[in-house]
Design a protein around this motif. Structure first.
Motif, mmCIF file in Angstrom:
data_model
loop_
_atom_site.group_PDB
_atom_site.id
_atom_site.type_symbol
_atom_site.label_atom_id
_atom_site.label_comp_id
_atom_site.label_asym_id
_atom_site.label_seq_id
_atom_site.Cartn_x
_atom_site.Cartn_y
_atom_site.Cartn_z
ATOM 1 N N LEU A 44 -50.288 5.572 33.033
ATOM 2 C CA LEU A 44 -51.654 6.026 32.792
ATOM 3 C C LEU A 44 -52.063 7.027 33.867
ATOM 4 O O LEU A 44 -51.981 6.730 35.067
ATOM 5 C CB LEU A 44 -52.620 4.837 32.802
ATOM 6 C CG LEU A 44 -52.334 3.722 31.774
ATOM 7 C CD1 LEU A 44 -53.366 2.608 31.910
ATOM 8 C CD2 LEU A 44 -52.316 4.280 30.354
ATOM 9 N N TYR A 45 -52.509 8.205 33.443
ATOM 10 C CA TYR A 45 -52.866 9.273 34.377
ATOM 11 C C TYR A 45 -54.299 9.761 34.142
ATOM 12 O O TYR A 45 -54.788 9.797 33.011
ATOM 13 C CB TYR A 45 -51.929 10.476 34.201
ATOM 14 C CG TYR A 45 -50.485 10.233 34.543
ATOM 15 C CD1 TYR A 45 -50.066 10.148 35.870
ATOM 16 C CD2 TYR A 45 -49.532 10.109 33.537
ATOM 17 C CE1 TYR A 45 -48.731 9.945 36.181
ATOM 18 C CE2 TYR A 45 -48.193 9.909 33.846
ATOM 19 C CZ TYR A 45 -47.803 9.824 35.174
ATOM 20 O OH TYR A 45 -46.477 9.622 35.480
ATOM 21 N N VAL A 95 -52.171 8.845 39.118
ATOM 22 C CA VAL A 95 -52.023 7.602 38.365
ATOM 23 C C VAL A 95 -53.335 6.814 38.407
ATOM 24 O O VAL A 95 -53.988 6.727 39.443
ATOM 25 C CB VAL A 95 -50.869 6.758 38.930
ATOM 26 C CG1 VAL A 95 -50.705 5.468 38.119
ATOM 27 C CG2 VAL A 95 -49.564 7.560 38.920
ATOM 28 N N SER A 96 -53.708 6.230 37.274
ATOM 29 C CA SER A 96 -54.926 5.415 37.199
ATOM 30 C C SER A 96 -54.681 4.015 37.737
ATOM 31 O O SER A 96 -53.606 3.423 37.539
ATOM 32 C CB SER A 96 -55.399 5.316 35.746
ATOM 33 O OG SER A 96 -56.404 4.326 35.615
ATOM 34 N N TYR A 97 -55.707 3.473 38.375
ATOM 35 C CA TYR A 97 -55.614 2.112 38.903
ATOM 36 C C TYR A 97 -55.410 1.080 37.794
ATOM 37 O O TYR A 97 -54.971 -0.045 38.061
ATOM 38 C CB TYR A 97 -56.863 1.760 39.719
ATOM 39 C CG TYR A 97 -58.154 1.750 38.930
ATOM 40 C CD1 TYR A 97 -58.569 0.593 38.271
ATOM 41 C CD2 TYR A 97 -58.972 2.867 38.857
ATOM 42 C CE1 TYR A 97 -59.750 0.568 37.544
ATOM 43 C CE2 TYR A 97 -60.158 2.858 38.142
ATOM 44 C CZ TYR A 97 -60.544 1.708 37.483
ATOM 45 O OH TYR A 97 -61.714 1.689 36.774
ATOM 46 N N ARG A 98 -55.709 1.447 36.545
ATOM 47 C CA ARG A 98 -55.508 0.497 35.451
ATOM 48 C C ARG A 98 -54.066 0.479 34.939
ATOM 49 O O ARG A 98 -53.742 -0.296 34.041
ATOM 50 C CB ARG A 98 -56.473 0.795 34.300
ATOM 51 C CG ARG A 98 -57.922 0.451 34.653
ATOM 52 C CD ARG A 98 -58.807 0.410 33.421
ATOM 53 N NE ARG A 98 -60.202 0.211 33.771
ATOM 54 C CZ ARG A 98 -60.790 -0.967 33.982
ATOM 55 N NH1 ARG A 98 -60.069 -2.072 33.869
ATOM 56 N NH2 ARG A 98 -62.068 -1.042 34.292
ATOM 57 N N PHE A 129 -54.646 -3.446 42.105
ATOM 58 C CA PHE A 129 -54.587 -1.985 42.100
ATOM 59 C C PHE A 129 -55.019 -1.360 43.423
ATOM 60 O O PHE A 129 -55.166 -0.141 43.508
ATOM 61 C CB PHE A 129 -55.449 -1.421 40.964
ATOM 62 C CG PHE A 129 -56.828 -2.019 40.881
ATOM 63 C CD1 PHE A 129 -57.789 -1.726 41.818
ATOM 64 C CD2 PHE A 129 -57.141 -2.897 39.856
ATOM 65 C CE1 PHE A 129 -59.055 -2.279 41.750
ATOM 66 C CE2 PHE A 129 -58.414 -3.458 39.770
ATOM 67 C CZ PHE A 129 -59.371 -3.139 40.725
ATOM 68 N N ASN A 130 -55.256 -2.160 44.462
ATOM 69 C CA ASN A 130 -55.594 -1.561 45.761
ATOM 70 C C ASN A 130 -54.533 -0.530 46.139
ATOM 71 O O ASN A 130 -53.357 -0.664 45.808
ATOM 72 C CB ASN A 130 -55.694 -2.626 46.841
ATOM 73 C CG ASN A 130 -56.955 -3.476 46.718
ATOM 74 O OD1 ASN A 130 -57.855 -3.155 45.957
ATOM 75 N ND2 ASN A 130 -57.009 -4.555 47.469
ATOM 76 N N THR A 131 -54.952 0.485 46.875
ATOM 77 C CA THR A 131 -54.067 1.613 47.192
ATOM 78 C C THR A 131 -52.790 1.167 47.880
ATOM 79 O O THR A 131 -51.719 1.733 47.639
ATOM 80 C CB THR A 131 -54.808 2.626 48.080
ATOM 81 O OG1 THR A 131 -56.102 2.873 47.525
ATOM 82 C CG2 THR A 131 -54.055 3.930 48.172
ATOM 83 N N PRO A 340 -56.176 -5.074 28.433
ATOM 84 C CA PRO A 340 -55.336 -5.548 27.333
ATOM 85 C C PRO A 340 -55.250 -4.497 26.227
ATOM 86 O O PRO A 340 -56.116 -3.619 26.127
ATOM 87 C CB PRO A 340 -56.087 -6.796 26.848
ATOM 88 C CG PRO A 340 -57.520 -6.511 27.167
ATOM 89 C CD PRO A 340 -57.482 -5.735 28.474
ATOM 90 N N PRO A 341 -54.236 -4.565 25.378
ATOM 91 C CA PRO A 341 -54.134 -3.606 24.278
ATOM 92 C C PRO A 341 -55.350 -3.639 23.361
ATOM 93 O O PRO A 341 -55.763 -2.607 22.829
ATOM 94 C CB PRO A 341 -52.864 -4.046 23.539
ATOM 95 C CG PRO A 341 -52.062 -4.777 24.565
ATOM 96 C CD PRO A 341 -53.060 -5.455 25.447
#
Length: 485
Positions: A44-45, A95-98, A129-131, A340-341
């Motif tokens: 995911l971007y 990149v997204s944190y998700r 998702f912390n850096t 979730p999807p």
């Protein structure tokens, strides 16, 4: 002096003009644009170039509206970053944190250094998702090629001015800063094979960044802009824009995420704060945002996206009022609800697994979500009082979620606290306040909050009678004995 807040969230961004007229802050949105992440080869971007282009378009709009000179401040979400090389070129998409690449990374890191020690060093809560965990999963060869690692708002400021900084309110969310030394922690950097020199110098909110390089954008007619490094983490800006007066208040920044906490002069790092996963993010003017990260309007946003019929958010509230409440008890802070999807089927599956009534209609989903969010808020407020020893009499709800009168009233009822809703634009307002303080138009943060209080409509919600203890007990019982938000 005219000021412009660039406020970018996970789903949209906007430019908001602010100035003081007749003793009040006046704001006007002049440009809005979509944001979101896309999936490419399973990752995911964010489209960072799109965000930069929209900022410039918004500034061109400001010029068309007659604003020849202005200051500009940028805030976005936290934790995500950009790699650039020595020539200033971006090395990869953002990149997204998700993204799911860090789902199990905490478990990879903590055998090397314990969670207790990481928390003692940083005071930052554990989120997958912390850096620090994102960087742990990065290609080591790519990190070696990186000259500077910049948080998203710092990168956008860099692209506008050519000046690189590391703004502290956003940097603190990385879980890499030592709270005592107020600098990067060497042990944590070693774990992810990153050097201090790969970050630009720290900048405090209110510090001047530099002038807009108009010549870099020859296709646009732009105003003369001076960029100010504001509280670039959107929550830090929202808290700065919260009209709390005195010391007995807590804040709830209600948007895609719900950030519930108090503003403190020093961090709270104890066994209890670690156990309950509270964070000590750095705030403006050497304060700390002691808060809990709670899943917010993301849940209803995803339900809206997944339902076959489209409902706007006022319609969800209207439908929720028609159904019986407190039929399901769900901890929406569970990682399964992070991305979730399909949120609709995920909630239904959870209810089936736990033998609870399964929501089917839009109203049943909305009531389920708002009921449980209010319960989680109430528990977090109680925990805040216990951990900090601070008596909380009122809760200031700011951000887009402050529009939701049903959720606001439920929160007041279950917490037993008086709730004040508004302003909904607290993030942009806090961003603007820091620019106004930098321009010496506002003396300090207290004066700024008083300005906010008299400039915007704020609605009060008094607690109504409800058996709040029974509801909370039932919630804890359904979630399980090892309950934790």
């Amino acid at each position: 002096m005219v000021h412009i807040a660039v406020d970018i969230g996970a789903s949209s961004g906007r430019l908001v003009v602010g100035e003081i007229k007749d003793g009040k802050m006046k704001i006007e949105e002049i440009h809005r644009f979509a944001n979101g992440f896309t999936e490419t080869e399973g990752i995911l971007y964010w489209d960072i170039e799109h965000l930069l282009t929209e900022i410039v378009k918004g500034l061109a709009t400001a010029k068309l509206l007659g604003y020849e000179t202005c200051t500009v401040g940028i805030d976005t979400w936290a934790v995500d970053y950009v790699f650039i090389d020595k020539k200033g070129n971006r090395l990869q998409e953002v990149v997204s944190y998700r993204d799911k690449r860090t789902d199990k990374t905490i478990e990879k890191v903590t055998p090397t250094i314990s969670k207790k020690l990481i928390y003692e060093k940083t005071g930052i809560q554990f989120l997958p998702f912390n850096t620090i965990y994102q960087l742990f999963e990065e290609d080591s060869e790519l990190i070696k090629k990186t000259d500077k690692i910049m948080m998203v708002p710092d990168y956008l400021g860099y692209r506008l001015t050519g000046i690189a900084v590391t703004e502290v309110t956003n940097a603190s969310t990385m879980q890499l800063l030592n709270v005592d030394k107020r600098h990067f922690d060497d042990d944590l950097l070693d774990i992810i094979s990153v050097k201090k020199e790969q970050f630009a110098d720290f900048a405090e909110p209110g510090q001047e960044l530099g002038s807009l390089k108009k010549e870099w954008f020859p296709s646009y007619d732009l105003p003369d802009c001076k960029l100010i490094t504001v509280a670039s983490h959107d929550t830090a800006s929202a808290v700065a824009g919260t009209p709390g007066i005195g010391e007995d208040w807590a804040y709830l920044s209600s948007g895609t995420w719900s950030l519930l906490g108090v503003e403190l002069d020093k961090p709270v790092i104890t066994q209890l704060s670690l156990k309950d996963n509270y964070t000590n993010e750095w705030g403006v003017f050497q304060t700390y945002r002691f808060l809990k990260n709670i899943m917010g309007m993301w849940i209803i946003q995803e339900v809206r996206r997944n339902l076959p019929e489209d409902y706007n958010y006022p319609k969800f509230v209207e439908e929720a009022k028609k159904v019986e409440h407190f039929q399901q008890f769900i901890n929406f802070n569970d990682d399964r609800f992070l991305n979730p999807p399909n949120m609709v089927t995920e909630i239904q599956a959870y209810c089936k697994e736990t033998s609870q009534p399964i929501p089917e209609t839009a109203g049943e989903f909305a009531a389920c979500i708002y009921d449980n969010m209010a319960i989680i808020y109430a528990i977090a407020l109680s925990d805040l009082e216990e951990i900090t020893g601070k008596k909380i009499d009122c809760l200031h709800i700011v951000g887009g979620g402050a529009h939701n009168e049903l959720l606001n009233q439920l929160t007041a009822n279950i917490s037993g606290k008086t709730a004040y809703a508004g302003p909904t634009e607290a993030t942009a307002i806090g961003n603007l306040l820091l620019q106004m303080i930098a321009a010496n138009e506002v003396a300090n943060l207290d004066e700024g909050r008083q300005l906010v209080h008299k400039s915007f409509d704020i609605k009060q919600y008094m607690p109504e009678f409800i058996d709040r203890n029974q509801l909370i007990s039932r919630f804890r019982e359904m979630i399980g004995k090892q309950f934790s938000l």
